[in-house]
Write a protein that holds these residues in place. Structure first.
Motif, short mmCIF file in Angstrom:
data_model
loop_
_atom_site.label_atom_id
_atom_site.label_comp_id
_atom_site.label_asym_id
_atom_site.label_seq_id
_atom_site.Cartn_x
_atom_site.Cartn_y
_atom_site.Cartn_z
N TYR A 170 77.02 49.70 52.15
CA TYR A 170 76.05 49.85 52.97
C TYR A 170 75.61 47.85 54.16
O TYR A 170 75.74 47.54 54.06
CB TYR A 170 74.39 49.99 52.56
CG TYR A 170 74.06 48.84 52.19
CD1 TYR A 170 73.29 48.18 52.82
CD2 TYR A 170 74.09 48.71 50.74
CE1 TYR A 170 72.30 46.81 52.11
CE2 TYR A 170 73.55 47.69 50.26
CZ TYR A 170 72.20 46.84 50.93
OH TYR A 170 71.99 45.33 50.53
N VAL A 171 75.19 48.75 55.25
CA VAL A 171 74.84 47.79 56.08
C VAL A 171 73.95 47.34 57.35
O VAL A 171 73.31 48.78 57.32
CB VAL A 171 75.82 47.43 57.46
CG1 VAL A 171 76.18 48.77 58.12
CG2 VAL A 171 75.91 45.92 58.22
N ASP A 172 73.15 46.22 57.35
CA ASP A 172 72.08 47.08 57.98
C ASP A 172 72.65 45.96 59.76
O ASP A 172 72.86 44.83 59.82
CB ASP A 172 71.22 46.02 57.56
CG ASP A 172 70.37 46.12 56.16
OD1 ASP A 172 70.62 47.56 55.79
OD2 ASP A 172 69.59 45.28 55.50
N VAL A 173 71.68 47.03 60.41
CA VAL A 173 72.36 46.67 61.99
C VAL A 173 71.31 47.15 63.07
O VAL A 173 70.12 47.75 62.89
CB VAL A 173 73.27 47.31 62.87
CG1 VAL A 173 73.47 46.86 63.82
CG2 VAL A 173 74.90 47.42 61.89
N PRO A 174 70.80 45.81 64.23
CA PRO A 174 71.68 44.88 63.83
C PRO A 174 71.44 43.41 62.49
O PRO A 174 70.52 44.07 61.71
CB PRO A 174 70.82 43.94 65.15
CG PRO A 174 69.98 44.44 65.18
CD PRO A 174 69.63 45.91 64.93
N GLN A 175 71.60 42.19 61.90
CA GLN A 175 72.10 41.60 61.20
C GLN A 175 70.57 41.27 60.58
O GLN A 175 69.91 41.04 59.73
CB GLN A 175 72.95 40.73 61.18
CG GLN A 175 72.67 40.02 59.44
CD GLN A 175 73.86 39.09 59.45
OE1 GLN A 175 75.10 39.26 60.14
NE2 GLN A 175 74.69 39.38 58.38
N GLN A 176 70.00 40.66 62.17
CA GLN A 176 68.22 40.08 62.17
C GLN A 176 67.76 41.16 62.55
O GLN A 176 68.12 41.75 63.20
CB GLN A 176 68.24 38.86 63.18
CG GLN A 176 69.10 37.40 62.12
CD GLN A 176 69.27 36.24 63.25
OE1 GLN A 176 68.86 36.30 64.39
NE2 GLN A 176 68.98 35.52 62.65
N ASP A 177 66.29 41.23 61.94
CA ASP A 177 65.53 42.13 61.83
C ASP A 177 65.98 43.44 62.90
O ASP A 177 66.06 44.36 63.99
CB ASP A 177 64.88 41.87 63.87
CG ASP A 177 63.88 40.48 63.73
OD1 ASP A 177 63.78 40.15 62.41
OD2 ASP A 177 63.91 39.72 64.64
N PRO A 178 67.06 44.30 61.72
CA PRO A 178 67.89 45.74 62.10
C PRO A 178 67.28 46.50 62.35
O PRO A 178 65.16 46.58 61.68
CB PRO A 178 68.06 45.20 60.45
CG PRO A 178 67.44 44.92 59.72
CD PRO A 178 66.99 43.63 60.13
N LEU A 179 67.38 47.16 62.82
CA LEU A 179 66.69 49.16 63.23
C LEU A 179 67.23 50.40 62.27
O LEU A 179 66.81 50.64 62.48
CB LEU A 179 67.22 48.99 64.30
CG LEU A 179 66.07 48.65 65.69
CD1 LEU A 179 66.72 48.72 66.84
CD2 LEU A 179 64.91 48.17 65.34
N VAL A 180 68.84 49.62 62.12
CA VAL A 180 69.07 50.70 61.03
C VAL A 180 69.58 50.62 59.89
O VAL A 180 70.46 49.30 60.29
CB VAL A 180 69.79 51.73 61.67
CG1 VAL A 180 70.99 53.21 61.46
CG2 VAL A 180 70.05 51.88 63.33
N ARG A 181 69.74 51.27 58.92
CA ARG A 181 70.35 50.50 57.85
C ARG A 181 71.72 52.47 57.86
O ARG A 181 70.98 53.58 57.72
CB ARG A 181 69.81 50.46 56.46
CG ARG A 181 70.32 50.36 55.16
CD ARG A 181 70.05 50.15 53.36
NE ARG A 181 69.30 48.82 54.16
CZ ARG A 181 69.42 48.17 53.05
NH1 ARG A 181 69.08 48.09 51.89
NH2 ARG A 181 68.97 47.03 53.52
N PHE A 182 72.67 52.11 57.43
CA PHE A 182 73.45 52.83 57.86
C PHE A 182 74.63 52.37 56.07
O PHE A 182 74.66 51.15 55.36
CB PHE A 182 75.03 52.19 58.22
CG PHE A 182 74.98 52.50 59.58
CD1 PHE A 182 74.49 53.87 60.22
CD2 PHE A 182 73.73 51.41 60.32
CE1 PHE A 182 74.09 54.13 61.89
CE2 PHE A 182 74.16 51.51 61.54
CZ PHE A 182 73.52 52.90 62.32
N VAL A 183 74.38 53.81 55.38
CA VAL A 183 74.64 53.86 53.86
C VAL A 183 75.73 54.63 53.80
O VAL A 183 75.70 56.05 53.53
CB VAL A 183 73.70 54.64 52.88
CG1 VAL A 183 74.09 54.17 51.31
CG2 VAL A 183 72.24 53.45 53.10
#
Length: 362
Positions: free
Chosen positions: A159-172
């Motif tokens: 999984y990754v959070d985008v953008p890395q700071q103040d993310p809008l989306v987590r992709f799992v």
């Protein structure tokens, strides 16, 4: 019944450019992470990755997604379509070369069309998970992760959070329901380590106040194509119960999108091979966040088409579909996410006309 069948001055300059790229792309929220998935290791290529330039505003995330790609003229047309859209990154949801031994050829095709440093993010499909038509480990080597802050086993479960700071989306990104070596499935059954890892990754997004959650997996549960619920009814129902906003799949070589679906008193669990009207929370293309989940299959990355069945017992769950026998179109899903809205559209490759669009708003 249907068949059961992802150095001096030069060093200073490079570091400055890398920092600038990270600032432009947005940099992962230091939120609690689920335990690594069973058998995982550090994600290859995840050291100091940067996102490619994009026309996307800083307060938005723009990505494309598709599966079942191949190494054909049509595959290149879809890649051209992605290049024209200029996303920040692409989610490739499995089934890449459709032939063993040509992993580098597939990777070279992608790099030629999208650039050698473009984040073409991988999740394995069945054709490379069991190494019958390629090896996911080799694809991961030639198309390494380029998204900062990735957690898990890149290519299989991450999984990754985008953008890395103040993310809008987590992709799992997970891999239930497909064969690995020796016809073994990874265990995503209820209560298993991989089930809990997935559930914790989804819950962690909510705890970190990340506005949107997108789950990707190769195999679908619902389909008007060839396949039944390979990921399992319990797993699909868990995604609904946790109100994942968007689930992206491939495997069936068709495009299909469900209505917004959700569990509740009128829908205790998702029921495959039938339609429970109470599971449909919104039947139109303008939906409200939190009301349910949209499942979208984009198995039209270039390899081939499967037919769709208008009379499939699950057809009532779907808003639209396209296949070999009805409005066939290779292409990609194009998604833009802001703090308040997820906007998605199917963009056909050259010479095809089928389209679809939907929004989910807060």
């Amino acid at each position: 019944m249907k068949n059961s069948a992802l150095r001096g001055t030069g060093t200073i300059l490079s570091a400055a450019l890398a920092s600038l790229a990270l600032m432009l792309a947005g940099c992962a929220l230091d939120s609690p992470a689920p335990s690594p998935p069973p058998g995982s290791s550090a994600a290859p290529g995840s050291s100091e990755p940067t996102l490619s330039a994009s026309s996307t505003p800083a307060a938005a995330v723009h990505f494309t997604a598709q599966a079942d790609i191949g190494v054909r003229k049509e595959s290149r047309q879809v890649l051209d379509t992605i290049a024209d859209l200029r996303p920040q990154f692409n989610l490739a949801l499995g089934d890449f070369s459709y032939r063993a031994g040509i992993e580098d050829r597939f990777c070279d095709m992608v790099k030629e069309k999208l650039g050698s440093d473009f984040p073409y993010e991988l999740l394995t499909g069945n054709h490379e998970s069991d190494r019958s038509d390629g090896d996911i480990a080799k694809f991961v080597q030639c198309l390494p992760n380029r998204l900062p802050g990735i957690q898990g086993d890149y290519g299989t479960q991450w999984y990754v959070d985008v953008p890395q700071q103040d993310p809008l989306v987590r992709f799992v990104m997970v891999s239930p329901g497909i064969d690995f070596q020796n016809e073994q499935h990874l265990d995503f059954s209820s209560g298993s380590e991989r089930w809990n890892w997935t559930a914790n990754a989804i819950d962690g997004a909510r705890t970190a106040n990340i506005p949107w959650t997108v789950v990707g997996m190769h195999a679908p549960c619902l389909s008007v194509g060839q396949y039944d619920c390979k990921v399992g009814q319990d797993f699909a129902s868990m995604l609904l119960a946790k109100k994942v906003d968007l689930v992206l799949t491939g495997h069936d070589h068709i495009y299909q999108r469900t209505h917004q679906l959700g569990t509740g008193p009128a829908c205790p669990a998702l029921v495959p091979d039938a339609v429970v009207p109470g599971c449909i929370t919104d039947p139109d293309a303008t939906m409200v966040k939190g009301a349910g989940t949209v499942f979208t299959t984009v198995g039209v990355g270039g390899e081939s088409f499967y037919d769709v069945n208008d009379n499939d017992p699950e057809a009532g769950y779907f808003a639209t579909w396209s296949g070999g026998n009805k409005n066939p179109a290779f292409g990609t899903l194009d998604v833009t996410v802001t703090a308040d809205k997820l906007s998605a559209r199917f963009v056909p490759a050259k010479d095809y006309t089928f389209t679809d669009a939907f929004t989910i708003a807060r």
